[in-house]
Design an enzyme around this catalytic site. Structure first.
Site, PDB file in Angstrom:
ATOM      1  N   LYS A 161       0.766  -1.082  -0.137  1.00  0.00           N
ATOM      2  CA  LYS A 161       0.031  -0.048  -0.033  1.00  0.00           C
ATOM      3  C   LYS A 161       0.828   1.215   0.139  1.00  0.00           C
ATOM      4  O   LYS A 161       0.708   2.291  -0.905  1.00  0.00           O
ATOM      5  CB  LYS A 161      -1.032  -0.004   1.237  1.00  0.00           C
ATOM      6  CG  LYS A 161      -1.783  -1.153   1.356  1.00  0.00           C
ATOM      7  CD  LYS A 161      -2.685  -1.294   2.773  1.00  0.00           C
ATOM      8  CE  LYS A 161      -1.955  -1.281   3.854  1.00  0.00           C
ATOM      9  NZ  LYS A 161      -1.437  -2.227   4.184  1.00  0.00           N
TER      10      LYS A 161
ATOM     11  N   ARG B 178      -9.482   0.776   8.768  1.00  0.00           N
ATOM     12  CA  ARG B 178      -9.267  -0.327   8.910  1.00  0.00           C
ATOM     13  C   ARG B 178     -10.244  -1.192   9.776  1.00  0.00           C
ATOM     14  O   ARG B 178     -10.015  -2.287  10.243  1.00  0.00           O
ATOM     15  CB  ARG B 178      -7.846  -0.450  10.063  1.00  0.00           C
ATOM     16  CG  ARG B 178      -6.636  -0.568   9.248  1.00  0.00           C
ATOM     17  CD  ARG B 178      -5.429  -0.447  10.132  1.00  0.00           C
ATOM     18  NE  ARG B 178      -4.447  -1.088   9.991  1.00  0.00           N
ATOM     19  CZ  ARG B 178      -3.322  -0.775   9.331  1.00  0.00           C
ATOM     20  NH1 ARG B 178      -3.521   0.385   8.908  1.00  0.00           N
ATOM     21  NH2 ARG B 178      -2.278  -1.119   9.171  1.00  0.00           N
TER      22      ARG B 178
ATOM     23  N   ARG C 230      11.995  -5.605   4.978  1.00  0.00           N
ATOM     24  CA  ARG C 230      11.743  -4.106   4.881  1.00  0.00           C
ATOM     25  C   ARG C 230      12.782  -3.319   5.584  1.00  0.00           C
ATOM     26  O   ARG C 230      13.023  -3.720   6.812  1.00  0.00           O
ATOM     27  CB  ARG C 230      10.436  -3.825   5.142  1.00  0.00           C
ATOM     28  CG  ARG C 230      10.250  -2.270   5.050  1.00  0.00           C
ATOM     29  CD  ARG C 230       8.985  -1.973   4.972  1.00  0.00           C
ATOM     30  NE  ARG C 230       8.001  -2.296   6.287  1.00  0.00           N
ATOM     31  CZ  ARG C 230       6.566  -2.340   6.495  1.00  0.00           C
ATOM     32  NH1 ARG C 230       6.008  -1.530   5.196  1.00  0.00           N
ATOM     33  NH2 ARG C 230       6.120  -2.564   7.454  1.00  0.00           N
TER      34      ARG C 230
ATOM     35  N   ARG D 174      11.408  -0.963  11.176  1.00  0.00           N
ATOM     36  CA  ARG D 174      10.281  -0.935  12.005  1.00  0.00           C
ATOM     37  C   ARG D 174      10.183  -1.910  13.322  1.00  0.00           C
ATOM     38  O   ARG D 174      10.273  -3.071  12.858  1.00  0.00           O
ATOM     39  CB  ARG D 174       9.083  -0.663  11.152  1.00  0.00           C
ATOM     40  CG  ARG D 174       8.626   0.521  10.545  1.00  0.00           C
ATOM     41  CD  ARG D 174       7.533   0.464   9.687  1.00  0.00           C
ATOM     42  NE  ARG D 174       6.239   0.006  10.194  1.00  0.00           N
ATOM     43  CZ  ARG D 174       5.124  -0.218   9.399  1.00  0.00           C
ATOM     44  NH1 ARG D 174       5.192   0.329   8.286  1.00  0.00           N
ATOM     45  NH2 ARG D 174       4.145  -1.034   9.854  1.00  0.00           N
TER      46      ARG D 174
ATOM     47  N   ARG E 263      -0.303  -8.973  13.392  1.00  0.00           N
ATOM     48  CA  ARG E 263      -0.910  -7.985  12.547  1.00  0.00           C
ATOM     49  C   ARG E 263      -1.779  -8.644  11.545  1.00  0.00           C
ATOM     50  O   ARG E 263      -2.725  -7.977  11.109  1.00  0.00           O
ATOM     51  CB  ARG E 263       0.159  -6.895  11.916  1.00  0.00           C
ATOM     52  CG  ARG E 263       0.789  -5.966  12.884  1.00  0.00           C
ATOM     53  CD  ARG E 263       2.293  -5.462  12.465  1.00  0.00           C
ATOM     54  NE  ARG E 263       2.149  -4.840  11.041  1.00  0.00           N
ATOM     55  CZ  ARG E 263       3.372  -4.528  10.395  1.00  0.00           C
ATOM     56  NH1 ARG E 263       4.563  -5.304  10.713  1.00  0.00           N
ATOM     57  NH2 ARG E 263       3.407  -3.872   9.125  1.00  0.00           N
TER      58      ARG E 263
HETATM   59  P1  AP5 Z   1       4.930  -1.597   1.730  1.00  0.00           P
HETATM   60  O1  AP5 Z   1       4.600  -0.703   0.643  1.00  0.00           O
HETATM   61  O2  AP5 Z   1       5.500  -0.881   2.952  1.00  0.00           O
HETATM   62  O3  AP5 Z   1       3.507  -2.293   2.335  1.00  0.00           O
HETATM   63  P2  AP5 Z   1       2.487  -1.945   3.207  1.00  0.00           P
HETATM   64  O4  AP5 Z   1       1.240  -2.353   2.752  1.00  0.00           O
HETATM   65  O5  AP5 Z   1       2.297  -0.349   3.288  1.00  0.00           O
HETATM   66  O6  AP5 Z   1       2.667  -2.265   4.532  1.00  0.00           O
HETATM   67  P3  AP5 Z   1       2.576  -1.828   6.026  1.00  0.00           P
HETATM   68  O7  AP5 Z   1       3.282  -2.635   7.037  1.00  0.00           O
HETATM   69  O8  AP5 Z   1       3.151  -0.167   6.086  1.00  0.00           O
HETATM   70  O9  AP5 Z   1       1.223  -1.751   6.427  1.00  0.00           O
HETATM   71  P4  AP5 Z   1       0.700  -2.023   7.757  1.00  0.00           P
HETATM   72  O10 AP5 Z   1      -0.730  -1.898   7.396  1.00  0.00           O
HETATM   73  O11 AP5 Z   1       0.733  -3.041   8.567  1.00  0.00           O
HETATM   74  O12 AP5 Z   1       1.214  -0.631   8.436  1.00  0.00           O
HETATM   75  P5  AP5 Z   1       0.642   0.827   8.727  1.00  0.00           P
HETATM   76  O13 AP5 Z   1       2.008   1.783   8.862  1.00  0.00           O
HETATM   77  O14 AP5 Z   1      -0.392   1.380   8.183  1.00  0.00           O
HETATM   78  O15 AP5 Z   1       5.799  -2.839   1.220  1.00  0.00           O
HETATM   79  C1  AP5 Z   1       6.402  -3.860   2.045  1.00  0.00           C
HETATM   80  C2  AP5 Z   1       7.696  -4.279   1.750  1.00  0.00           C
HETATM   81  O16 AP5 Z   1       7.408  -4.876   0.581  1.00  0.00           O
HETATM   82  C3  AP5 Z   1       8.524  -3.291   1.483  1.00  0.00           C
HETATM   83  O17 AP5 Z   1      10.006  -3.540   1.812  1.00  0.00           O
HETATM   84  C4  AP5 Z   1       8.409  -2.932  -0.118  1.00  0.00           C
HETATM   85  O18 AP5 Z   1       9.677  -2.545  -0.746  1.00  0.00           O
HETATM   86  C5  AP5 Z   1       8.295  -4.290  -0.505  1.00  0.00           C
HETATM   87  N1  AP5 Z   1       7.403  -4.412  -1.711  1.00  0.00           N
HETATM   88  C6  AP5 Z   1       6.391  -3.574  -2.057  1.00  0.00           C
HETATM   89  N2  AP5 Z   1       5.709  -4.105  -3.174  1.00  0.00           N
HETATM   90  C7  AP5 Z   1       6.362  -5.193  -3.649  1.00  0.00           C
HETATM   91  C8  AP5 Z   1       6.254  -6.002  -4.667  1.00  0.00           C
HETATM   92  N3  AP5 Z   1       5.419  -5.831  -5.631  1.00  0.00           N
HETATM   93  N4  AP5 Z   1       7.136  -7.162  -4.853  1.00  0.00           N
HETATM   94  C9  AP5 Z   1       8.046  -7.397  -3.771  1.00  0.00           C
HETATM   95  N5  AP5 Z   1       8.194  -6.513  -2.547  1.00  0.00           N
HETATM   96  C10 AP5 Z   1       7.383  -5.458  -2.554  1.00  0.00           C
HETATM   97  O19 AP5 Z   1       0.202   0.696  10.484  1.00  0.00           O
HETATM   98  C11 AP5 Z   1       1.185   0.152  11.400  1.00  0.00           C
HETATM   99  C12 AP5 Z   1       0.476   0.134  12.670  1.00  0.00           C
HETATM  100  O20 AP5 Z   1      -0.162   1.553  12.980  1.00  0.00           O
HETATM  101  C13 AP5 Z   1      -0.781  -0.675  12.874  1.00  0.00           C
HETATM  102  O21 AP5 Z   1      -0.440  -2.050  13.134  1.00  0.00           O
HETATM  103  C14 AP5 Z   1      -1.686  -0.082  13.766  1.00  0.00           C
HETATM  104  O22 AP5 Z   1      -1.069  -0.227  15.062  1.00  0.00           O
HETATM  105  C15 AP5 Z   1      -1.364   1.528  13.604  1.00  0.00           C
HETATM  106  N6  AP5 Z   1      -2.522   1.821  12.713  1.00  0.00           N
HETATM  107  C16 AP5 Z   1      -2.294   2.407  11.740  1.00  0.00           C
HETATM  108  N7  AP5 Z   1      -3.534   2.856  10.956  1.00  0.00           N
HETATM  109  C17 AP5 Z   1      -4.589   2.560  11.610  1.00  0.00           C
HETATM  110  C18 AP5 Z   1      -6.043   2.543  11.745  1.00  0.00           C
HETATM  111  N8  AP5 Z   1      -6.537   3.153  10.495  1.00  0.00           N
HETATM  112  N9  AP5 Z   1      -6.481   2.045  12.740  1.00  0.00           N
HETATM  113  C19 AP5 Z   1      -6.063   1.777  13.759  1.00  0.00           C
HETATM  114  N10 AP5 Z   1      -4.698   1.580  13.950  1.00  0.00           N
HETATM  115  C20 AP5 Z   1      -3.900   1.866  12.908  1.00  0.00           C
END
Ligand code: AP5
Length: 213
Positions: free
Chosen positions: A13, A88, A127, A160, A171
């Site tokens: 994402k 979410r 990552r 992270r 997660r």
């Molecule tokens: P990346 O693009 O970083 O993936 P992502 O889907 O953004 O993954 P996240 O881990 O950031 O998502 P998340 O939803 O767990 O975290 P968030 O920060 O929102 O890609 C991942 C890796 O893969 C990278 O190394 C990239 O280079 C690689 N990659 C990408 N595309 C690829 C491909 N096509 N092929 C191969 N490799 C590839 O949330 C973190 C925490 O915050 C949550 O756990 C929660 O505690 C809190 N939080 C955030 N939002 C909320 C909410 N709305 N409500 C409640 N709590 C929340």
């Protein structure tokens, strides 16, 4: 254009949101990034959010809903925005609809990235992230030119704290229980479009562009 990027942790994402932001010149709004900044600043919000994030659990709905309500009213969102990691839960999605309705707006498209869990674990455990410009790298699929250093701004890359196997498992479980039901929520409203999230970053970006254009 107002869009939501939906998908499990590691689905890509954030990677795709950054490319869409450049292409359409609209802001990427990542609740994860906003919360991580609050943690780094050690603000009251950050102190509360940290426990949830480190444990792989969701931060309470009322906190994130308020963050988003304020953020989407800012001037740079006038032409649209990309929501990355929000909503979410069903409650978050309902509150988002209500807020947009009061502004006379609606979400145009929800892009759902489908990636199997083994691939997600490989992506997340490999990552590394830049604290300076937010760029993302991966030990094998997208390594930085110089190990541990951001290609774009030269900052030292970090892993992270929630990218360890145990927290990743939690997660993924939270995603299945609390976030995956949003697929039906948006499917019923005719907004959901799915992308097979396996393939190169560029291949996936092309699929996304076909869906939004
Ligand atoms: P990346 O693009 O970083 O993936 P992502 O889907 O953004 O993954 P996240 O881990 O950031 O998502 P998340 O939803 O767990 O975290 P968030 O920060 O929102 O890609 C991942 C890796 O893969 C990278 O190394 C990239 O280079 C690689 N990659 C990408 N595309 C690829 C491909 N096509 N092929 C191969 N490799 C590839 O949330 C973190 C925490 O915050 C949550 O756990 C929660 O505690 C809190 N939080 C955030 N939002 C909320 C909410 N709305 N409500 C409640 N709590 C929340």
């Amino acid at each position: 254009m107002r869009m939501i990027l939906l998908g499990p942790p590691g689905a890509g994402k954030g990677t795709q949101a950054k490319m869409l932001k450049e292409k359409f010149r609209i802001p990427q709004i990542s609740t994860g990034d906003i919360l991580r900044k609050a943690v780094a600043d050690n603000s009251e919000l950050g102190q509360e959010a940290k426990t949830y994030m480190d444990g792989g659990r969701l931060v309470p709905d009322d906190i994130v809903i308020e963050l988003i309500r304020e953020r989407i009213k800012e001037d740079d969102c006038d032409s649209g925005f990309i929501l990355d990691g929000f909503p979410r839960t069903i409650v978050q999605a309902e509150k988002l609809s209500e807020t947009l309705e009061t502004m006379g707006l609606d979400i145009d498209t929800v892009i759902d990235f489908e990636v199997d869990s083994q691939e997600l674990i490989t992506r997340l455990t490999g990552r590394s992230t830049c604290p300076g410009c937010g760029a993302m790298f991966h030990g094998t699929t997208r390594p930085p030119k110089q190990s541990g250093v951001c290609d774009f701004c030269g900052a030292k890359l970090y892993q992270r704290p929630d990218d360890n196997r145990e927290t990743i498992r939690k997660r993924l479980e939270v995603y299945e229980n609390e976030t995956a039901p949003l697929k039906d929520f948006y499917r019923q409203r005719g907004k959901l479009k799915s992308v097979q999230g396996r393939g190169t970053v560029e291949e996936i970006f092309s699929q996304v562009l076909r869906l939004v254009n």
